[in-house]
Design a protein around this motif. Structure first.
Motif, PDB file in Angstrom:
ATOM      1  N   GLN A  71     -74.100 -13.553 -31.694  1.00  0.00           N
ATOM      2  CA  GLN A  71     -75.168 -14.262 -30.988  1.00  0.00           C
ATOM      3  C   GLN A  71     -74.997 -15.756 -31.217  1.00  0.00           C
ATOM      4  O   GLN A  71     -74.707 -16.210 -32.330  1.00  0.00           O
ATOM      5  N   VAL A  72     -75.175 -16.504 -30.140  1.00  0.00           N
ATOM      6  CA  VAL A  72     -74.965 -17.946 -30.160  1.00  0.00           C
ATOM      7  C   VAL A  72     -76.217 -18.639 -29.630  1.00  0.00           C
ATOM      8  O   VAL A  72     -76.816 -18.173 -28.648  1.00  0.00           O
ATOM      9  N   ALA A  73     -76.606 -19.731 -30.257  1.00  0.00           N
ATOM     10  CA  ALA A  73     -77.765 -20.500 -29.783  1.00  0.00           C
ATOM     11  C   ALA A  73     -77.353 -21.336 -28.576  1.00  0.00           C
ATOM     12  O   ALA A  73     -76.296 -21.968 -28.569  1.00  0.00           O
ATOM     13  N   HIS A  74     -78.195 -21.341 -27.544  1.00  0.00           N
ATOM     14  CA  HIS A  74     -77.939 -22.176 -26.374  1.00  0.00           C
ATOM     15  C   HIS A  74     -78.243 -23.633 -26.714  1.00  0.00           C
ATOM     16  O   HIS A  74     -79.276 -23.938 -27.328  1.00  0.00           O
ATOM     17  N   HIS A 139     -81.082 -17.583 -27.582  1.00  0.00           N
ATOM     18  CA  HIS A 139     -79.798 -17.101 -28.081  1.00  0.00           C
ATOM     19  C   HIS A 139     -79.214 -16.118 -27.069  1.00  0.00           C
ATOM     20  O   HIS A 139     -79.962 -15.392 -26.403  1.00  0.00           O
ATOM     21  N   SER A 642     -80.801 -11.771 -34.418  1.00  0.00           N
ATOM     22  CA  SER A 642     -81.949 -11.014 -33.902  1.00  0.00           C
ATOM     23  C   SER A 642     -81.995  -9.626 -34.546  1.00  0.00           C
ATOM     24  O   SER A 642     -83.073  -9.106 -34.850  1.00  0.00           O
TER      25      SER A 642
END
Length: 666
Positions: A71-74, A139, A642
């Protein structure tokens, strides 16, 4: 020219040809020439691993290796748009923009609303660095490896003048033609159909196999540019510039100034969108100036400077001419409505499934009725109603058949089932051919040298009457006039290789009614060999977690049939695996019995698939999502935040890779 220079030259030329073919739709070379250049590059890269490049054209074929998505943060949140379904709401939005800008003149960019999976692509120095799904808007999942297989998304930009770093957003889509072909294949295999291209595209992009993603021929349209050094203040102008950098931009974009022009655009595309090669469900209106967008700002959930206008679900009225009945591999009989052709969502619809007898009764269908057919969000055609006023006086109600349309056997309806079945599984042609097609399928015996057409040909020639007959075929029988020696040998070699397929898949391949891939594994690992399975009592079968009474009785019925027993014995004599291997048996235990386990993260010692196998070998159950019933999470590196948050909230134990291996080795 040395090999290093040739590699760089081939990469540049292949990127250019890829852009001309998939974005401009103006190919300059043949597919054969493209493939030849690709093979040359693959050979050169294999000889020079030190020159590896993640953005080489050769990386578009994907890999069969499984991987978990991080998961990557925008950098910029991906908010959803407010929806409207009528022109009055559009007028209210337009007036609110006018008020928000204090009466200042503004332009609106009108564009298509594509019905796919939102994606964010980040480029640095003209190279694709990352592809991230929308996720929760804050994310998303890093699906870069899968995105690279989509041919119209540039890995290296062919144009010039782009910023050092920027983000471009758009929609991943499955074209109608690909969607329909995929569902035809799934229907033949009696697998669940995808409801619409959006679901199919989403499921494909989130696949653990990038090779599978590559094979599905996804498409993409880009519609929003973000960054610190954008070329213009206008959204429309930025996208026109992006198209010069090599991106496939949203079709039919138009700048307008008045409300009436917006209405004209809406009405025009209500009809014209049906001719597009991909699914759309509306249009998007955006204030064109980025400066004015900043002035208007955002609500908690959506931007004030944009709105989505969604078209109503497509519906058409057409005449029902007859109802035919199809027999599938398992003997399930499906009624099919045959209608006057009608145009819906870009395709011509002539047939629609009627599900089962109860569904027909609920509609009170009569032959000659004028029926309402709908696609809308659920793209599989379905009849949603009947125009009773147009019913002919002499119309007769549709009656479900009582006997099999293929072999004449009286149909049966099992307890708890909505479908009617033909019980003559040994003598009904569609069931015989369907079971052979199931037997050779990829998830069963994986005899990929044979397809449905070949099965039909062998059946008509009398070469096969059941799955065991495949192992008696020889080259002479299928070589025809002698010109098909190579393909005949491939078929024979494929059949021979299938003898090494493990017992779990053999159980699934037998085609026992209601036994799927997962239940086949559970059954095989519980009984360990075919003899124990065929002698199993109802009580013993019900001991297996996930096996209900209907499936258990179906298994017993299968092994009480003399013809099925004969087939099993023949398969055993031909060398198929009829027991778990010694290694599997030695490794098996019930240490994880009754435990539901989620796997997350990247692992050091074994692959995800290997850990799934270990869990099953030790009596555990693999589950895909975290819930209160989850026993523990097997966590590797980079577990998604998450999932970690949810686990902590529910108080679910996190087990490391090393602790898990110790757990099953004790």
């Amino acid at each position: 020219m040395d090999e290093r220079q040739r590699i760089l030259q081939l990469r540049k030329e292949l990127h250019d040809h890829n852009y001309k073919y998939y974005v401009l739709n103006q190919p300059e070379i043949t597919d054969q020439q493209f493939d030849f250049m690709m093979h040359e590059l693959q050979d050169l890269e294999a000889r020079h691993p030190e020159l590896a490049d993640p953005n080489s054209p050769t990386q578009r074929v994907g890999s069969d290796l499984g991987h978990d998505f991080q998961q990557v943060a925008h950098k910029y949140p991906m908010l959803s748009l407010a929806n409207t379904y009528n022109e009055q709401d559009v007028a209210e939005w337009y007036d609110s923009v006018k008020r928000g800008l204090g009466g200042e003149d503004f332009e609106v960019c009108c564009e298509m609303k594509y019905d796919g999976l939102s994606i964010s692509l980040t480029y640095v120095d003209g190279k694709l660095m990352r592809g991230v799904t929308r996720g929760d808007g804050v994310h998303g999942d890093d699906v870069t490896d899968n995105v690279k297989t989509i041919r119209c998304i540039p890995l290296v930009l062919p144009g010039t003048g782009y910023p050092h770093e920027f983000e471009i957003r758009g929609e991943i889509l499955m074209p109608w033609k690909v969607f329909e072909r995929l569902n035809e294949e799934r229907e033949k295999a009696e697998e669940p159909l995808f409801a619409n291209p959006r679901n199919a595209a989403s499921g494909t992009l989130k696949s653990q196999s990038s090779a599978l993603v590559a094979s599905r021929q996804l498409d993409a349209y880009l519609y929003y540019l973000l960054g610190e050094e954008l070329p213009a203040d206008g959204h429309y102008e930025n996208l026109m510039e992006a198209s010069r950098w090599g991106f496939k931009i949203s079709q039919g974009m138009k700048k307008v100034k008045t409300l009436e022009e917006i209405y004209e655009y809406i009405r025009y595309w209500d009809a014209e969108r049906k001719n597009l090669p991909v699914a759309t469900d509306g249009i998007v209106l955006k204030v064109n100036s980025l400066r004015q967008q900043r002035i208007l700002g955002y609500t908690a959930k959506s931007p004030r400077w944009a709105i989505a206008y969604k078209y109503k679900a497509e519906r058409a009225c057409t005449k029902l001419n007859e109802v035919t009945f199809q027999v599938g591999r398992t003997g399930a009989v499906t009624p099919v409505a045959n209608m006057d052709p009608v145009q819906l969502a870009g395709t011509t619809v002539k047939r629609a499934t009627l599900n089962n007898e109860d569904f027909i009764r609920s509609l009170d269908l009569h032959i000659g009725d004028y029926v309402y057919v709908e696609k809308g969000g659920e793209i599989i055609p379905k009849i949603v109603g009947v125009d009773i006023d147009q019913r002919p006086i002499i119309a007769q109600p549709v009656r479900f058949i009582t006997h099999c349309p293929e072999c004449g056997t009286r149909l049966v309806r099992y307890e708890g089932e909505a479908a009617w079945y033909c019980p003559n599984d040994a003598g009904c042609p569609p069931q015989i051919k369907g079971r052979i097609e199931h037997f050779i399928s990829r998830k069963a015996m994986n005899i990929d040298s044979i397809g449905p057409e070949t099965v039909d040909d062998f059946y008509r020639q009398g070469l096969v009457h059941n799955v065991a007959d495949l192992y008696t075929i020889n080259v002479q029988q299928i070589n025809g006039d002698g010109s098909r020696q190579k393909s005949a040998m491939k078929i024979i070699n494929g059949i021979e290789a299938s003898k090494q397929v493990p017992f779990e898949r053999v159980v699934f391949a037998l085609g026992i009614r209601f036994v799927g891939e997962t239940s086949g594994k559970l059954i095989a690992r519980h009984f360990k060999n075919i003899d124990a399975l065929k002698d199993a009592t109802l009580e013993q079968l019900l001991e297996i977690d996930g096996i209900g009474e209907v499936m258990a009785k179906s298994i017993m019925t299968y092994f009480h049939n003399e013809q099925n027993l004969e087939i099993v014995e023949r398969l055993r004599s031909y060398g198929l695996q009829m027991a778990l291997s010694e290694e599997q048996t030695a490794q098996a235990s019930d240490r994880l019995k009754g435990k539901s386990i989620v796997i997350s993260g990247v692992f050091q010692h074994h692959s995800r698939d290997e850990y799934k196998l270990m869990i099953e070998q030790h009596g555990g159950k693999n589950v895909g999502s975290i819930s209160g019933k989850t026993s523990f999470i097997l966590a590797g590196d980079n577990m998604g935040p998450s999932k970690l948050q949810k686990a902590e909230k529910l108080g679910i134990q996190i087990v490391s890779e090393d602790d898990f291996l110790n757990m099953i080795e004790e």
